[in-house]
Design a protein around this motif. Structure first.
Motif, PDB file in Angstrom:
ATOM      1  N   ALA A 117       0.882  -1.273  -0.094  1.00 11.12           N
ATOM      2  CA  ALA A 117       0.117  -0.073  -0.125  1.00 11.12           C
ATOM      3  C   ALA A 117       0.892   1.282   0.039  1.00 11.12           C
ATOM      4  CB  ALA A 117      -0.953  -0.029   1.227  1.00 11.12           C
ATOM      5  N   GLU A 118       1.819   1.287   0.666  1.00 13.69           N
ATOM      6  CA  GLU A 118       2.951   2.566   0.747  1.00 13.69           C
ATOM      7  C   GLU A 118       3.561   2.509  -0.571  1.00 13.69           C
ATOM      8  OE1 GLU A 118       5.681   2.418   3.994  1.00 13.69           O
ATOM      9  OE2 GLU A 118       4.189   1.770   5.379  1.00 13.69           O
ATOM     10  N   LYS A 119       4.037   1.375  -0.943  1.00 12.10           N
ATOM     11  CA  LYS A 119       4.650   1.463  -2.440  1.00 12.10           C
ATOM     12  C   LYS A 119       3.686   2.109  -3.347  1.00 12.10           C
ATOM     13  CE  LYS A 119       7.091  -1.331  -5.701  1.00 12.10           C
ATOM     14  NZ  LYS A 119       7.762  -2.603  -6.166  1.00 12.10           N
ATOM     15  N   ARG A 120       2.498   1.752  -3.550  1.00  9.81           N
ATOM     16  CA  ARG A 120       1.498   2.240  -4.463  1.00  9.81           C
ATOM     17  C   ARG A 120       1.184   3.587  -4.180  1.00  9.81           C
ATOM     18  NH1 ARG A 120      -1.220  -2.699  -3.317  1.00  9.81           N
ATOM     19  NH2 ARG A 120      -2.473  -1.916  -1.870  1.00  9.81           N
ATOM     20  N   ALA A 121       1.001   3.906  -3.081  1.00  9.20           N
ATOM     21  CA  ALA A 121       1.076   5.481  -2.868  1.00  9.20           C
ATOM     22  C   ALA A 121       2.358   6.397  -3.245  1.00  9.20           C
ATOM     23  CB  ALA A 121       0.652   5.853  -1.169  1.00  9.20           C
ATOM     24  N   ALA A 122       3.192   5.957  -2.984  1.00  8.18           N
ATOM     25  CA  ALA A 122       4.718   6.522  -3.544  1.00  8.18           C
ATOM     26  C   ALA A 122       4.548   6.475  -4.833  1.00  8.18           C
ATOM     27  CB  ALA A 122       5.783   5.726  -2.916  1.00  8.18           C
ATOM     28  N   GLU A 123       4.065   5.310  -5.573  1.00  3.72           N
ATOM     29  CA  GLU A 123       4.365   5.362  -6.962  1.00  3.72           C
ATOM     30  C   GLU A 123       3.155   6.438  -7.690  1.00  3.72           C
ATOM     31  OE1 GLU A 123       5.544   0.742  -7.798  1.00  3.72           O
ATOM     32  OE2 GLU A 123       3.408   1.209  -7.831  1.00  3.72           O
ATOM     33  N   ALA A 124       2.078   6.568  -7.098  1.00  6.59           N
ATOM     34  CA  ALA A 124       1.444   7.630  -7.477  1.00  6.59           C
ATOM     35  C   ALA A 124       1.778   8.985  -7.393  1.00  6.59           C
ATOM     36  CB  ALA A 124      -0.198   7.368  -6.608  1.00  6.59           C
TER      37      ALA A 124
END
Length: 136
Positions: free
Chosen positions: A62-69
């Motif tokens: 979830a953190e990675k998806r937020a960072a990628e966004a």
């Protein structure tokens, strides 16, 4: 992790459609088999202490998806790519030595064998190498 696998699988010509009744599985057996191998290769490349629980993995994802966004993901450096290729090659070699007649049973044998090997390596302390006096 799954998006990286799917991108790789599509480049390799595999169908990455998932089953409607089981969205975590792929429709084509060979793609599902390679997904399991991919996961085993990634697990094999980690240290036992570095493994995460399912909740930790989900939080990290979830953190990675937020960072990628927010920002574009950084490119893989050559050292990481070399380690990934080495681990993937080890796993693929293990599967090719089985002949492939057993299907998912072969996959489970390889995964269990790799886990056992990794546990043995973790339990064996690294001894300092002493020069061999017979060959000196």
């Amino acid at each position: 992790m799954r998006t990286a696998f799917e991108a790789w699988a599509q480049r390799d010509g595999h169908i990455v459609r998932r089953r409607e009744d089981k969205p975590d599985e792929y429709l084509v057996f060979e793609t599902q088999r390679r997904w399991v191998i991919w996961q085993a290769a990634l697990e094999h490349g980690k240290t036992p202490g570095g493994r995460k629980t399912a909740a930790q993995k989900e939080a990290a994802a979830a953190e990675k998806r937020a960072a990628e966004a927010v920002q574009r993901p950084a490119a893989i450096n050559s050292d990481e790519a070399a380690v990934r290729n080495q681990v993937l090659n080890e796993v693929l070699d293990a599967f090719s030595s089985l002949g492939g007649a057993g299907g998912m049973d072969d996959i489970l044998k390889v995964v269990q064998g790799l886990k056992k090997k990794q546990q043995e390596q973790a339990e064996t302390p690294v001894a300092a190498k002493t020069p061999d006096r017979h060959n000196a």
